[in-house]
Design a protein around this motif. Structure first.
Motif, PDB file in Angstrom:
ATOM      1  N   ASP A 247      47.497  33.042  37.997  1.00  0.00           N
ATOM      2  CA  ASP A 247      48.722  33.754  38.392  1.00  0.00           C
ATOM      3  C   ASP A 247      49.939  33.355  37.570  1.00  0.00           C
ATOM      4  OD1 ASP A 247      49.231  31.260  39.431  1.00  0.00           O
ATOM      5  OD2 ASP A 247      49.619  31.922  41.481  1.00  0.00           O
ATOM      6  N   ALA A 254      43.538  40.955  36.646  1.00  0.00           N
ATOM      7  CA  ALA A 254      43.946  42.287  37.072  1.00  0.00           C
ATOM      8  C   ALA A 254      43.851  42.488  38.576  1.00  0.00           C
ATOM      9  CB  ALA A 254      43.084  43.331  36.357  1.00  0.00           C
ATOM     10  N   SER A 255      43.090  41.637  39.246  1.00  0.00           N
ATOM     11  CA  SER A 255      42.928  41.825  40.681  1.00  0.00           C
ATOM     12  C   SER A 255      42.819  40.473  41.368  1.00  0.00           C
ATOM     13  CB  SER A 255      41.649  42.617  40.962  1.00  0.00           C
ATOM     14  OG  SER A 255      40.523  41.830  40.607  1.00  0.00           O
ATOM     15  N   SER A 256      43.027  40.483  42.676  1.00  0.00           N
ATOM     16  CA  SER A 256      42.884  39.251  43.438  1.00  0.00           C
ATOM     17  C   SER A 256      41.443  38.756  43.402  1.00  0.00           C
ATOM     18  CB  SER A 256      43.329  39.477  44.880  1.00  0.00           C
ATOM     19  OG  SER A 256      44.737  39.646  44.922  1.00  0.00           O
ATOM     20  N   GLU A 257      40.495  39.684  43.344  1.00  0.00           N
ATOM     21  CA  GLU A 257      39.088  39.286  43.266  1.00  0.00           C
ATOM     22  C   GLU A 257      38.849  38.494  41.976  1.00  0.00           C
ATOM     23  OE1 GLU A 257      40.140  42.410  43.931  1.00  0.00           O
ATOM     24  OE2 GLU A 257      39.665  42.357  46.075  1.00  0.00           O
ATOM     25  N   LEU A 288      49.163  38.759  43.950  1.00  0.00           N
ATOM     26  CA  LEU A 288      47.863  38.427  43.355  1.00  0.00           C
ATOM     27  C   LEU A 288      47.227  37.238  44.072  1.00  0.00           C
ATOM     28  CD1 LEU A 288      46.013  39.112  40.786  1.00  0.00           C
ATOM     29  CD2 LEU A 288      47.049  37.058  39.802  1.00  0.00           C
TER      30      LEU A 288
END
Ligand code: ZN
Length: 311
Positions: A247, A254-257, A288
């Protein structure tokens, strides 16, 4: 692999972190609740919390153990004594790895949040930690970039809910702390003292702290030996990390996953999986990490980690 790249750019994290440091007034935070974070039952905290005597194995039921109050001379409340580890130890575990004396036999994870507190992200992070019953360590920017404009009830709530507060500088100003990219020991010490004073203004004179994190990370700067030594004389120790969710990277996932996956993969590649110090941020609007946090916790738990905080 992307991780060697991650490590290289990790130092740039606070470029983004800095951007994130601006935090406009957000929603006021709710009042403190009783401590939710409970420590690992089977862990064996070093006992070298602020003092050096061994911590109470279980939260004391005595009326004096008011969860909303600091343990005198510490950076956490009494209940957190059950799962606090000394900054000096955590520093060595990261620097020396498994060869370090006293390296823990159980797997321990330290979730660490830099660049807060912020009115927009910190309450959301605290909500998740409370729900998950996981304690964390918050590395504050204690000057105007974060603490100065944050709702001070966040600070008290953080303590009341069983977390620890360490220092991530007062200024978060690279040119001041590392002119020309080299650590200025005098500035580093003066800045840390200023941060300590600012946090004491909120928490009172009982607040004492041993852990700090260099803005940008220790790995990003040259000539920090003198600053490290000057701080060690004050019984304060720099804490790096061996896992991150990206972060703070210039190119964040691109994603929290993907961010949660990055924690697992950076940790696995660190070569030091017994101790996980996870770099995260509670800078403004950090959706995020807030989105990734439940998965990060779940993954660490299923890998057998217990959670601790740093003194
Ligand atoms: Zn930072």
């Amino acid at each position: 692999m992307r991780h060697s790249w991650r490590w290289v750019v990790a130092g740039g994290l606070s470029v983004l972190g800095l951007v994130g440091c601006g935090s406009p007034p957000g929603a006021p935070t709710q009042a403190s609740d009783p401590p939710a974070a409970t420590g690992p039952s089977a862990g064996s905290p070093s006992g070298s919390s602020a003092g050096s005597s061994s911590p109470a194995p279980t939260p004391s039921p005595t009326p004096s153990a008011d969860p909303t109050k600091l343990k005198p001379g510490a950076n956490h409340n009494n209940a957190a004594s059950a799962y606090v580890y000394s900054a000096k130890d955590v520093n060595r575990w990261l620097v020396e790895g498994e060869k370090a004396a006293g390296y823990p036999r159980n797997k321990i994870a330290f979730l660490t949040f830099d660049d807060g507190p912020t009115n927009s992200s910190t309450p959301r992070v605290l909500d998740i930690l409370k729900k998950e019953k996981v304690p964390a360590t918050f590395f504050y920017i204690a000057g105007p970039k974060a603490l100065g404009k944050a709702d001070k009830s966040l600070v008290r709530r953080t303590i009341a809910e069983g977390h620890a507060i360490d220092i991530h500088s007062y200024s978060h100003d690279y040119s001041e702390l590392y002119p020309g990219g080299r650590g200025n020991a005098k500035q580093v010490v003066a800045d840390n003292e200023k941060a300590l004073a600012a946090i004491r203004k909120v928490l009172g004179p009982d607040y004492a702290v041993h852990g700090y994190r260099y803005p940008g990370g220790h790995q990003s700067w040259k000539g920090l030996d003198e600053a490290d030594a000057a701080m060690a004389k004050k019984d304060r120790y720099w804490i790096e990390w061996n896992a991150l969710d990206g972060d703070g990277d210039a190119e964040a996932p691109a994603s929290s996953e993907a961010a949660a996956e990055l924690v697992s993969s950076t940790l696995a590649e660190s070569g030091n999986p017994g101790v996980a110090v996870v770099l995260l941020h509670d800078y403004k609007d950090n959706d995020l990490t807030i989105g990734a946090l439940p998965t990060i916790i779940e993954d660490l738990r299923s890998d057998g980690y217990e959670f601790g905080v740093i003194d």
